[in-house]
Design an enzyme around this catalytic site. Structure first.
Site, PDB file in Angstrom:
ATOM      1  N   THR A  38       0.831  -1.218   0.000  1.00  0.00           N
ATOM      2  CA  THR A  38       0.000   0.000   0.000  1.00  0.00           C
ATOM      3  C   THR A  38       0.858   1.257   0.000  1.00  0.00           C
ATOM      4  OG1 THR A  38      -1.880  -1.042   1.079  1.00  0.00           O
ATOM      5  CG2 THR A  38      -1.737   1.321   1.323  1.00  0.00           C
ATOM      6  N   THR A  48      -1.762   1.918   6.512  1.00  0.00           N
ATOM      7  CA  THR A  48      -1.416   0.663   5.856  1.00  0.00           C
ATOM      8  C   THR A  48      -1.434  -0.441   6.902  1.00  0.00           C
ATOM      9  OG1 THR A  48       0.257  -0.547   4.581  1.00  0.00           O
ATOM     10  CG2 THR A  48       1.093   1.078   6.149  1.00  0.00           C
ATOM     11  N   GLY A  49      -1.785  -1.637   6.476  1.00  0.00           N
ATOM     12  CA  GLY A  49      -1.814  -2.742   7.431  1.00  0.00           C
ATOM     13  C   GLY A  49      -2.975  -3.669   7.155  1.00  0.00           C
TER      14      GLY A  49
HETATM   15  N1  ASP Z   1      -4.462  -1.997   4.098  1.00  0.00           N
HETATM   16  C1  ASP Z   1      -4.345  -2.738   2.877  1.00  0.00           C
HETATM   17  C2  ASP Z   1      -5.537  -3.645   2.744  1.00  0.00           C
HETATM   18  O1  ASP Z   1      -5.944  -4.240   3.721  1.00  0.00           O
HETATM   19  C3  ASP Z   1      -3.120  -3.564   2.783  1.00  0.00           C
HETATM   20  C4  ASP Z   1      -1.843  -2.862   3.126  1.00  0.00           C
HETATM   21  O2  ASP Z   1      -1.848  -1.803   3.701  1.00  0.00           O
HETATM   22  O3  ASP Z   1      -0.802  -3.404   2.805  1.00  0.00           O
HETATM   23  O4  ASP Z   1      -6.018  -3.815   1.659  1.00  0.00           O
END
Ligand code: ASP
Length: 347
Positions: free
Chosen positions: A213, A264-265
């Site tokens: 992300t 992000t997460g």
């Molecule tokens: N937050 C993003 C999702 O759940 C993934 C990420 O941040 O890497 O789609």
């Protein structure tokens, strides 16, 4: 003078309180970005590090250029995120992770802190730059969120660049999903008592999901904040799954009264905890600093439920900070004087 001393004092206090996991608070920042949690440090190679740093630096440069030309914070967000979407090293646009079914489904959102207008797209497969589509939804439609085919038809009508879905294919992401398929097949065989003795694959349940992300937060010369986030989502997600990145109040939020945030997460948790809105609410109603709010949400609430993730925050005074409960967070920021920082782990 007194104001400055106070500000510096508060900055040092906030940084010291959370020095184990968070970045310090940096004043005079006009643009902050992230490229996701990224690789575990043990898996980082010198070649990859060069590429990630180059991508973040290029994004900061593109966004700052917009601001220097008199552009708005929205212009800076869109420019910075487009650079990161175009770079295959990050999980957004080209370089997006694959779904369980082997496709790339992209999500993005943008929010204007001045008007609280917002736009987002989810599960799109042919729009080259989903962040521009999100902005078009905000500015050129009467809706906030468009998904799938509707978003793609809208983007086409807006004259945005449309690509073949293969444009998003990258070898490293294909290898990653292929490895997961292999592990799932091995697991399946094991369940059936049909285990391949030579298989060296670890159990899929032991594998960490891949996070990526990209996101950006900015403030322009008029004091207007904006935030944006773009992603391919989580590796091996089910087709049709939507994470927090295109959800206003979860992965993205901006309001001039408080702050701009991009997250992000593990998206499911970020949606359930309404993370970016929770951060602005704490600043607004609990009267805490942005640093205290983001640390509470990321290293308090989310860590408490074992949800991995991070957020970047730019407050209305141009103070930038991040919090993460992960080992890494690809991130960078640039001040009004052009002073740039890029960091990947604890540095
Ligand atoms: N937050 C993003 C999702 O759940 C993934 C990420 O941040 O890497 O789609």
């Amino acid at each position: 003078m007194v104001r400055w001393c106070l500000l510096i004092g508060m900055t040092i206090l906030a940084a010291n309180q959370h020095s184990e996991a968070g970045d310090e608070v940096t004043p005079h920042v006009v643009l902050g970005i992230h490229g996701g949690i990224g690789e575990d440090k043990k898996d980082m190679t010198p070649e990859l590090e060069v590429k990630v740093r180059a991508a973040l630096n290029a994004a900061l440069k593109a966004g700052k250029l917009k601001l220097d030309e008199g552009g708005s914070s929205l212009d800076a967000i869109e420019a910075a995120i487009r650079v990161m979407e175009d770079d295959p090293v990050l999980n957004a646009g080209r370089g997006a992770v694959f779904t369980h079914e082997g496709r790339n489904e992209l999500d993005a959102s943008i929010m204007d802190g001045k008007t609280k207008k917002a736009g987002s797209v989810a599960s799109v497969t042919v729009i080259k730059n989903p962040i521009s589509a999100a902005r078009a939804v905000m500015e050129k439609s009467k809706h906030v969120m468009l998904i799938g085919r509707g978003a793609e038809v809208f983007a086409t009508r807006q004259g945005l660049e449309i690509v073949d879905p293969n444009y998003f294919w990258t070898k490293h992401q294909w290898d990653s999903i292929s490895e997961i398929w292999k592990q799932e097949a091995a697991e399946e065989a094991k369940k059936k008592g049909n285990c391949d003795e030579n298989s060296t694959s670890e159990s899929p349940s032991l594998r960490k999901p891949h996070f990526g992300t990209v996101g950006a937060v900015a403030i322009d010369k008029n004091g207007n904040l904006a935030a944006g986030t773009s992603t391919g989502g989580m590796t091996n997600k089910m087709f049709g799954r939507v994470g927090d990145s295109p959800i206003i109040g979860a992965g993205t939020y901006a309001e001039n009264e408080t702050a701009a945030i991009s997250c992000t997460g593990h998206g499911e948790f970020f949606i359930r905890f309404a993370v970016s809105h929770e951060i602005v609410s704490q600043i607004k109603y609990k009267k805490v600093t942005a640093k205290e709010a983001v640390e509470d949400v990321i290293n308090g609430q989310l860590k408490g439920v074992n949800a991995e993730g991070a957020a970047i925050v730019l407050d209305k005074h141009g103070q930038f900070t991040t919090a993460r409960n992960s080992e890494g967070l690809y991130r960078g920021w640039i001040t009004s004087e052009g002073k740039t920082q890029v960091r990947l782990y604890d540095e």
